[in-house]
Motif scaffolding. Structure first.
Motif, mmCIF file in Angstrom:
data_model
loop_
_atom_site.group_PDB
_atom_site.id
_atom_site.type_symbol
_atom_site.label_atom_id
_atom_site.label_comp_id
_atom_site.label_asym_id
_atom_site.label_seq_id
_atom_site.Cartn_x
_atom_site.Cartn_y
_atom_site.Cartn_z
ATOM 1 N N GLN A 236 0.527 -1.084 -0.086
ATOM 2 C CA GLN A 236 -0.070 -0.148 -0.238
ATOM 3 C C GLN A 236 1.043 1.249 0.059
ATOM 4 O O GLN A 236 0.573 1.975 -0.870
ATOM 5 C CB GLN A 236 -0.452 0.039 1.440
ATOM 6 N N ALA A 237 1.918 1.184 0.737
ATOM 7 C CA ALA A 237 2.880 2.088 0.666
ATOM 8 C C ALA A 237 3.437 2.546 -0.592
ATOM 9 O O ALA A 237 3.712 4.086 -1.614
ATOM 10 C CB ALA A 237 4.298 1.968 1.288
ATOM 11 N N VAL A 238 3.122 2.050 -1.493
ATOM 12 C CA VAL A 238 3.386 2.147 -3.354
ATOM 13 C C VAL A 238 3.041 2.825 -3.981
ATOM 14 O O VAL A 238 2.756 3.924 -4.449
ATOM 15 C CB VAL A 238 4.019 1.129 -4.090
ATOM 16 N N ASP A 240 0.591 4.909 -1.926
ATOM 17 C CA ASP A 240 0.048 6.269 -1.120
ATOM 18 C C ASP A 240 0.924 7.029 -2.847
ATOM 19 O O ASP A 240 0.975 8.266 -2.603
ATOM 20 C CB ASP A 240 0.212 5.693 -0.098
ATOM 21 N N ARG A 241 2.496 6.047 -3.113
ATOM 22 C CA ARG A 241 3.761 7.257 -3.634
ATOM 23 C C ARG A 241 2.654 7.480 -4.428
ATOM 24 O O ARG A 241 2.885 8.829 -5.377
ATOM 25 C CB ARG A 241 5.023 6.614 -3.276
ATOM 26 N N ALA A 242 1.956 7.232 -5.142
ATOM 27 C CA ALA A 242 1.840 6.570 -6.268
ATOM 28 C C ALA A 242 0.709 8.170 -6.491
ATOM 29 O O ALA A 242 0.924 9.164 -7.325
ATOM 30 C CB ALA A 242 1.059 5.818 -7.492
ATOM 31 N N GLY A 243 -0.219 8.468 -5.127
ATOM 32 C CA GLY A 243 -1.144 8.963 -4.985
ATOM 33 C C GLY A 243 -2.208 9.558 -5.572
ATOM 34 O O GLY A 243 -2.521 10.383 -6.174
ATOM 35 N N PHE A 244 -2.963 7.725 -6.143
ATOM 36 C CA PHE A 244 -3.733 7.904 -7.109
ATOM 37 C C PHE A 244 -5.259 8.054 -6.074
ATOM 38 O O PHE A 244 -6.360 7.867 -6.116
ATOM 39 C CB PHE A 244 -4.114 7.388 -8.078
ATOM 40 N N GLY A 245 -5.267 7.983 -4.672
ATOM 41 C CA GLY A 245 -5.953 7.345 -3.489
ATOM 42 C C GLY A 245 -6.150 5.829 -4.065
ATOM 43 O O GLY A 245 -7.005 5.677 -3.245
ATOM 44 N N ARG A 246 -6.129 5.248 -4.556
ATOM 45 C CA ARG A 246 -5.868 3.695 -4.722
ATOM 46 C C ARG A 246 -5.803 2.584 -3.812
ATOM 47 O O ARG A 246 -4.640 3.119 -2.245
ATOM 48 C CB ARG A 246 -5.507 3.101 -6.373
ATOM 49 N N ARG A 247 -6.076 1.596 -3.633
ATOM 50 C CA ARG A 247 -6.049 0.918 -2.262
ATOM 51 C C ARG A 247 -5.805 -1.129 -2.807
ATOM 52 O O ARG A 247 -6.099 -1.548 -3.604
ATOM 53 C CB ARG A 247 -7.456 0.594 -1.880
ATOM 54 N N LYS A 299 19.942 -0.323 5.958
ATOM 55 C CA LYS A 299 19.828 1.434 6.108
ATOM 56 C C LYS A 299 18.324 1.077 5.709
ATOM 57 O O LYS A 299 17.156 2.338 6.094
ATOM 58 C CB LYS A 299 20.462 1.635 5.050
ATOM 59 N N TYR A 300 17.728 -0.150 5.190
ATOM 60 C CA TYR A 300 16.384 0.601 4.804
ATOM 61 C C TYR A 300 15.182 -0.586 5.356
ATOM 62 O O TYR A 300 15.448 -1.739 5.727
ATOM 63 C CB TYR A 300 16.306 0.433 2.835
ATOM 64 N N SER A 301 14.260 -0.263 5.225
ATOM 65 C CA SER A 301 12.856 -0.545 6.007
ATOM 66 C C SER A 301 11.923 -1.096 4.653
ATOM 67 O O SER A 301 11.967 -0.850 3.085
ATOM 68 C CB SER A 301 12.059 0.479 6.429
ATOM 69 N N ASN A 302 11.603 -2.436 4.498
ATOM 70 C CA ASN A 302 10.532 -2.847 3.875
ATOM 71 C C ASN A 302 9.620 -1.526 2.673
ATOM 72 O O ASN A 302 9.612 -1.889 1.165
ATOM 73 C CB ASN A 302 9.017 -3.559 3.480
ATOM 74 N N LYS A 303 9.337 -0.201 3.295
ATOM 75 C CA LYS A 303 8.160 0.643 2.689
ATOM 76 C C LYS A 303 9.558 1.751 1.988
ATOM 77 O O LYS A 303 9.672 1.788 0.874
ATOM 78 C CB LYS A 303 7.516 1.141 3.988
ATOM 79 N N GLN A 304 10.729 1.301 2.697
ATOM 80 C CA GLN A 304 11.437 2.500 1.984
ATOM 81 C C GLN A 304 11.802 1.686 1.209
ATOM 82 O O GLN A 304 12.601 2.635 -0.427
ATOM 83 C CB GLN A 304 13.038 2.691 3.026
ATOM 84 N N ALA A 305 12.528 0.620 0.602
ATOM 85 C CA ALA A 305 13.107 -0.002 -0.270
ATOM 86 C C ALA A 305 12.281 -0.075 -1.049
ATOM 87 O O ALA A 305 12.534 0.130 -2.595
ATOM 88 C CB ALA A 305 13.367 -1.290 -0.061
#
Length: 344
Positions: A236-238, A240-247, A299-305
């Motif tokens: 979902q973090a990806v 959210d980063r895309a910015g279209f409000g999709r789930r 250095k990186y979490s799942n979401k960050q990666a």
């Protein structure tokens, strides 16, 4: 160091080339594929097959370290998987031994654990490979252990699925759907913990094994993210980063897996058994051994990666818009799933 990297033109290979160059090391890349990156003029490129002893010997000339990344991935034929992943490993280590190269870091996979019944997974847990790829990875490790018994330093790294710049493959499907403002389906509710790994963290672990004391690194290590969440939340973090409000859209796992099995058999889907039968299961390893023995600190979490990989995808999308294949370097053909995308 002068380091020979098998699979040097692949996703991990190019990231490792860049990592070593940044530290002033010499790099030789051996790969059956063309090395078509800007770094070509800064390294020695040998086009060849790890199953060919002459090609391997040519690439090893003057080297004092090897990182064995090359492998035939699950979408390859069983014959290519077995000959590349097992016999290719034997050839690389055998030629290195002949030429007096004392250390070879072998990049294995957590696929050697199969579909386990407990978590976290430790390095001494039972190994049960799923499909030709998982089985071949186990046999390749046995080859490594035999050379270790003969006096060679052979650190074995078992990374979780890793992402980052240059990674496409199955992850390109998520990034493609997200970039077009679509939701994304997953199997089950997605509340299972699922660990990934950033390629930069993997390069760091490999580097430690290349440079550390032999008595410390000549062992087997799980490598993965320290911080990870559920399959659903991290994907979902990806979106959210895309910015279209999709789930993220969950689907009942049982019926979906039956359909995916059929589609795989008919060659209409790029998703193979190990992907779809583990996506709705817990999947994480203990990295405690690597933390304590190697001083490994991700250095990186799942979401960050995942987000870092997605941002690279957006910046380079035009370069592979019409490409497809079966390696991590190119998007996998979505097959009939491209039509399913229209529903989201």
């Amino acid at each position: 160091m002068k380091v020979m990297i098998t699979g040097g033109a692949g996703f991990l290979g190019i990231n490792l080339c860049r990592y070593l160059l940044a530290r002033g090391d010499e790099v030789v890349a051996l790969d059956i594929a063309d090395f078509d990156y800007p770094e070509r003029d800064r390294i020695t490129v040998v086009k060849g097959d790890i199953r060919n002893a002459g090609d391997v010997a040519r690439a090893l000339e003057g080297c004092d370290r090897v990182v064995h990344c090359a492998a035939a991935l699950p979408l390859y034929t069983p014959e290519d998987i077995y000959t590349t992943d097992i016999e290719g490993t034997r050839t690389v280590l055998g030629e290195a031994e002949k030429l007096g190269v004392k250390r070879c870091v072998h990049v294995s996979s957590t696929a050697v654990y199969g579909v386990p019944d407990h978590h976290p997974l430790y390095e001494d847990d039972q190994l049960i490979g799923v499909g030709p790829y998982g089985e071949a990875k186990i046999e390749a490790e046995k080859v490594c252990f035999s050379f270790r018994d003969r006096g060679m330093c052979v650190p074995v790294i078992r990374p979780k699925s890793f992402v980052g710049p240059e990674r496409l493959g199955v992850f390109a499907m998520l990034y493609d759907w997200a970039s077009e403002g679509r939701g994304f389906p997953i199997l089950g509710k997605g509340r299972n913990l699922y660990q990934y790994l950033d390629v930069e963290d993997l390069c760091e672990a490999i580097y430690i094994c290349l440079t550390g004391e032999e008595a410390v690194v000549n062992d087997t290590f799980n490598i993965g993210a320290k911080e990870f969440g559920t399959f659903r939340d991290d994907f979902q973090a990806v979106l959210d980063r895309a910015g279209f409000g999709r789930r993220i859209v969950p689907f009942p796992a049982g019926p979906a897996i039956m359909i995916l099995r059929l589609l795989e058999k008919l060659k209409l889907s790029p998703l193979y058994k190990w992907v779809y039968e583990t996506a709705c299961q817990e999947s994480f390893v203990s990295i405690e051994k690597a933390e304590k023995k190697l001083g490994f600190t991700p250095k990186y979490s799942n979401k960050q990666a995942l987000i870092r990989n997605y941002e690279w995808y957006l910046a380079n999308k035009a370069n592979f818009a019409n490409a497809s294949g079966i390696s991590h370097r190119v998007p996998w053909s979505q097959g009939i799933l491209k039509l399913v995308k229209l529903l989201f």
